[in-house]
Design a protein around this motif. Structure first.
Motif, PDB file in Angstrom:
ATOM      1  N   UNK A 146       0.832  -1.202   0.000  1.00 31.81           N
ATOM      2  CA  UNK A 146       0.000   0.000   0.000  1.00 31.81           C
ATOM      3  C   UNK A 146       0.867   1.253   0.000  1.00 31.81           C
ATOM      4  N   UNK A 147       1.880   1.277   0.861  1.00 31.63           N
ATOM      5  CA  UNK A 147       2.743   2.450   0.962  1.00 31.63           C
ATOM      6  C   UNK A 147       3.589   2.369   2.214  1.00 31.63           C
ATOM      7  N   UNK A 148       4.332   3.442   2.470  1.00 30.00           N
ATOM      8  CA  UNK A 148       5.173   3.517   3.661  1.00 30.00           C
ATOM      9  C   UNK A 148       5.029   4.884   4.305  1.00 30.00           C
ATOM     10  N   UNK A 149       5.260   4.928   5.609  1.00 31.60           N
ATOM     11  CA  UNK A 149       5.195   6.191   6.349  1.00 31.60           C
ATOM     12  C   UNK A 149       6.062   6.063   7.596  1.00 31.60           C
ATOM     13  N   UNK A 150       7.125   6.869   7.662  1.00 32.92           N
ATOM     14  CA  UNK A 150       8.007   6.899   8.830  1.00 32.92           C
ATOM     15  C   UNK A 150       8.561   5.526   9.208  1.00 32.92           C
ATOM     16  N   UNK A 156      -1.347  -6.812  12.586  1.00 34.86           N
ATOM     17  CA  UNK A 156      -2.384  -7.062  11.585  1.00 34.86           C
ATOM     18  C   UNK A 156      -3.692  -6.457  12.070  1.00 34.86           C
ATOM     19  N   UNK A 157      -4.368  -5.737  11.178  1.00 38.16           N
ATOM     20  CA  UNK A 157      -5.621  -5.087  11.548  1.00 38.16           C
ATOM     21  C   UNK A 157      -6.753  -6.101  11.611  1.00 38.16           C
ATOM     22  N   UNK A 158      -7.855  -5.748  12.298  1.00 43.62           N
ATOM     23  CA  UNK A 158      -9.062  -6.572  12.210  1.00 43.62           C
ATOM     24  C   UNK A 158      -9.605  -6.530  10.777  1.00 43.62           C
ATOM     25  N   UNK A 159     -10.482  -7.463  10.400  1.00 40.90           N
ATOM     26  CA  UNK A 159     -11.049  -7.455   9.043  1.00 40.90           C
ATOM     27  C   UNK A 159     -11.995  -6.275   8.833  1.00 40.90           C
ATOM     28  N   UNK A 160     -12.097  -5.845   7.580  1.00 38.05           N
ATOM     29  CA  UNK A 160     -12.996  -4.754   7.220  1.00 38.05           C
ATOM     30  C   UNK A 160     -14.453  -5.194   7.214  1.00 38.05           C
ATOM     31  N   UNK A 161     -14.681  -6.455   6.827  1.00 39.53           N
ATOM     32  CA  UNK A 161     -16.036  -7.007   6.748  1.00 39.53           C
ATOM     33  C   UNK A 161     -16.927  -6.232   5.779  1.00 39.53           C
ATOM     34  N   UNK A 162     -16.366  -5.913   4.603  1.00 34.59           N
ATOM     35  CA  UNK A 162     -17.176  -5.286   3.564  1.00 34.59           C
ATOM     36  C   UNK A 162     -17.965  -6.343   2.804  1.00 34.59           C
ATOM     37  N   UNK A 163     -18.999  -5.906   2.149  1.00 37.62           N
ATOM     38  CA  UNK A 163     -19.864  -6.811   1.387  1.00 37.62           C
ATOM     39  C   UNK A 163     -19.267  -7.016   0.000  1.00 37.62           C
ATOM     40  N   UNK A 164     -18.381  -7.997  -0.117  1.00 32.99           N
ATOM     41  CA  UNK A 164     -17.667  -8.207  -1.370  1.00 32.99           C
ATOM     42  C   UNK A 164     -18.565  -8.816  -2.432  1.00 32.99           C
ATOM     43  N   UNK A 165     -18.425  -8.282  -3.646  1.00 31.90           N
ATOM     44  CA  UNK A 165     -19.078  -8.839  -4.823  1.00 31.90           C
ATOM     45  C   UNK A 165     -18.076  -8.842  -5.975  1.00 31.90           C
ATOM     46  N   UNK A 166     -18.328  -9.638  -7.014  1.00 37.46           N
ATOM     47  CA  UNK A 166     -17.393  -9.661  -8.147  1.00 37.46           C
ATOM     48  C   UNK A 166     -17.163  -8.262  -8.712  1.00 37.46           C
ATOM     49  N   UNK A 167     -15.887  -7.932  -8.922  1.00 34.68           N
ATOM     50  CA  UNK A 167     -15.534  -6.633  -9.479  1.00 34.68           C
ATOM     51  C   UNK A 167     -15.216  -5.580  -8.438  1.00 34.68           C
ATOM     52  N   UNK A 168     -15.539  -5.813  -7.176  1.00 38.70           N
ATOM     53  CA  UNK A 168     -15.272  -4.829  -6.126  1.00 38.70           C
ATOM     54  C   UNK A 168     -13.776  -4.813  -5.786  1.00 38.70           C
ATOM     55  N   UNK A 169     -13.308  -3.676  -5.314  1.00 33.82           N
ATOM     56  CA  UNK A 169     -11.930  -3.586  -4.853  1.00 33.82           C
ATOM     57  C   UNK A 169     -11.844  -2.518  -3.767  1.00 33.82           C
ATOM     58  N   UNK A 170     -10.777  -2.554  -2.998  1.00 33.75           N
ATOM     59  CA  UNK A 170     -10.554  -1.591  -1.925  1.00 33.75           C
ATOM     60  C   UNK A 170      -9.270  -0.818  -2.197  1.00 33.75           C
ATOM     61  N   UNK A 171      -9.371   0.511  -2.191  1.00 33.03           N
ATOM     62  CA  UNK A 171      -8.210   1.382  -2.373  1.00 33.03           C
ATOM     63  C   UNK A 171      -7.738   1.847  -1.000  1.00 33.03           C
ATOM     64  N   UNK A 172      -6.525   1.464  -0.616  1.00 33.53           N
ATOM     65  CA  UNK A 172      -5.994   1.777   0.707  1.00 33.53           C
ATOM     66  C   UNK A 172      -5.021   2.961   0.643  1.00 33.53           C
ATOM     67  N   UNK A 173      -4.723   3.503   1.806  1.00 33.56           N
ATOM     68  CA  UNK A 173      -3.693   4.524   1.943  1.00 33.56           C
ATOM     69  C   UNK A 173      -3.232   4.586   3.385  1.00 33.56           C
ATOM     70  N   UNK A 174      -1.920   4.768   3.586  1.00 35.47           N
ATOM     71  CA  UNK A 174      -1.329   4.863   4.929  1.00 35.47           C
ATOM     72  C   UNK A 174      -0.795   6.269   5.145  1.00 35.47           C
ATOM     73  N   UNK A 175      -1.104   6.850   6.317  1.00 37.27           N
ATOM     74  CA  UNK A 175      -0.598   8.179   6.632  1.00 37.27           C
ATOM     75  C   UNK A 175      -0.499   8.404   8.125  1.00 37.27           C
ATOM     76  N   UNK A 176      -0.118   9.623   8.495  1.00 34.90           N
ATOM     77  CA  UNK A 176       0.124   9.967   9.898  1.00 34.90           C
ATOM     78  C   UNK A 176      -0.636  11.228  10.258  1.00 34.90           C
ATOM     79  N   UNK A 177      -1.400  11.142  11.350  1.00 33.39           N
ATOM     80  CA  UNK A 177      -2.120  12.292  11.893  1.00 33.39           C
ATOM     81  C   UNK A 177      -1.232  12.932  12.952  1.00 33.39           C
ATOM     82  N   UNK A 178      -0.621  14.079  12.630  1.00 33.26           N
ATOM     83  CA  UNK A 178       0.348  14.691  13.536  1.00 33.26           C
ATOM     84  C   UNK A 178      -0.300  15.285  14.779  1.00 33.26           C
ATOM     85  N   UNK A 179      -1.617  15.542  14.738  1.00 29.54           N
ATOM     86  CA  UNK A 179      -2.313  16.113  15.893  1.00 29.54           C
ATOM     87  C   UNK A 179      -2.502  15.058  16.979  1.00 29.54           C
ATOM     88  N   UNK A 180      -3.036  13.899  16.598  1.00 31.32           N
ATOM     89  CA  UNK A 180      -3.244  12.808  17.555  1.00 31.32           C
ATOM     90  C   UNK A 180      -2.027  11.899  17.650  1.00 31.32           C
TER      91      UNK A 180
END
Length: 363
Positions: free
Chosen positions: A106-110, A134-158
């Motif tokens: 997906x990407x890298x951060x720090x 490892x994160x818990x599962x997303x539990x999305x309602x998968x169907x043929x053709x579906x995909x998930x676009x991820x991104x990793x980042x950092x919230x400097x406030x929290x």
């Protein structure tokens, strides 16, 4: 008789905070005070800051995913690729034990790397200290053709690392794309505002710049489909559109995004003869887009496109991938060279990361 010399604590911190992670992991065994120092959150942040600011790029590495039937990862020094005649890669012991499944980077951060596992969960991993979560599962309602676009980042406030998952269902193109955010601090997913109506990411990984994650996305206008950059502020969790530069849209492929020197970049093929990279020097300011480099294609551009760019040196030499191999382009004399990597050849995915002490198990 020899006289013992003691360094002030402040000087010890300054020296140790500039050393590679591998050395620091060994030096934890020197004494209890060094072990406590190297594990201290202040020291970890200081080491991260100095690693990111170094102009020598000694702390930068690139992870490479091999084009073999088994999932195999290697890592090597970015500095060595640019400055040495031959580079040694080291094997990485990927924490998820399923050698026949290829998880996407997906990407890298720090120093943290994020991998998408079957589109239903993610793995946060710091290979420098060999710690993962490892994160818990997303539990999305998968169907043929579906995909998930991820991104990793950092919230400097929290001071929290976040993974954003945009669930895309091409079967319902005109509906909003559902979005969830994973917090490393709480180890849980929660829903946030949907992606803007009619917008769907076509680049699977969001690019982290200036506290935001950015996706190249499709935007529907009647029967037409245009492209825009959708930016998500990780602290406010609100969206905005980033306008691209004024470029030759009719003669170009659909753009992709990347990050160089901490700046958002837009990349595309121009007439299948050149690969063009634009850089936004002042994030969010359209007038700050500059055409960074135009890279001519090597033979057979109809069969392969450049991947990346992954890195740019101080003298402007660009690191990309072409035909499953790393390649460097020097705009000063318009020359190409292939870095020699010992015991390694044939890659289909890559990501640059920094060696840090950041652990995904705690903040």
């Amino acid at each position: 008789m020899a006289v013992a010399t003691f360094l002030p604590d402040e000087l010890v911190v300054e020296i140790l905070s500039r050393l590679p992670v591998k050395s620091l992991l060994k030096f934890r065994c020197v004494c209890k005070s060094w072990m406590l120092l190297i594990s201290d959150p202040y020291f970890i942040k200081k080491h991260l800051h100095l690693s990111k600011q170094s102009t020598l790029f000694n702390h930068h590495r690139i992870i490479l995913s091999a084009t073999t039937a088994e999932f195999h990862l290697k890592s090597c020094s970015v500095s060595s690729l640019f400055n040495s005649t031959s580079t040694v890669c080291e094997d990485l012991n990927y924490p998820v034990k399923n050698k026949y499944r290829h998880d996407g980077i997906v990407g890298s951060c720090n120093g943290l790397l994020c991998f998408a596992i079957k589109g239903d969960c993610v793995l946060l991993w710091n290979p420098s200290i060999r710690v993962s979560k490892k994160s818990p599962p997303l539990n999305n309602n998968w169907r043929p053709g579906c995909f998930t676009a991820f991104g990793l980042g950092y919230d400097h406030v929290t001071e929290d690392y976040k993974v954003v998952a945009v669930f895309c269902d091409p079967n319902e193109f005109f509906s909003e794309s559902k979005v969830k955010v994973y917090s490393m601090g709480t180890n849980s997913w929660r829903k946030i505002q949907d992606f803007p109506h009619g917008v769907s990411p076509y680049q699977s990984s969001g690019k982290f710049v200036s506290g935001t994650l950015n996706w190249a996305a499709n935007y529907s206008v009647g029967v037409s489909s245009l492209w825009i950059i959708v930016s998500l502020d990780l602290q406010k969790e609100t969206y905005k559109e980033i306008l691209p530069p004024d470029y030759e849209k009719e003669e170009c492929s659909t753009p992709t995004l990347s990050v160089l020197k901490g700046c958002l970049c837009m990349n595309y093929d121009h007439k299948r003869t050149d690969f063009v990279v634009w850089m936004m020097k002042d994030y969010g300011v359209r007038e700050s887009w500059v055409k960074l480099v135009t890279i001519p294609y090597l033979p057979n551009p109809e069969d392969f496109s450049y991947s990346g760019p992954y890195f740019i040196s101080e003298n402007g030499e660009v690191l990309l991938m072409f035909e499953f191999d790393l390649v460097m382009y020097d705009p000063r004399d318009k020359s190409f060279r292939y870095p020699r990597i010992e015991s390694g050849k044939g890659w289909f995915d890559a990501e640059v990361y920094i060696e840090t002490l950041i652990s995904p198990m705690k903040i």
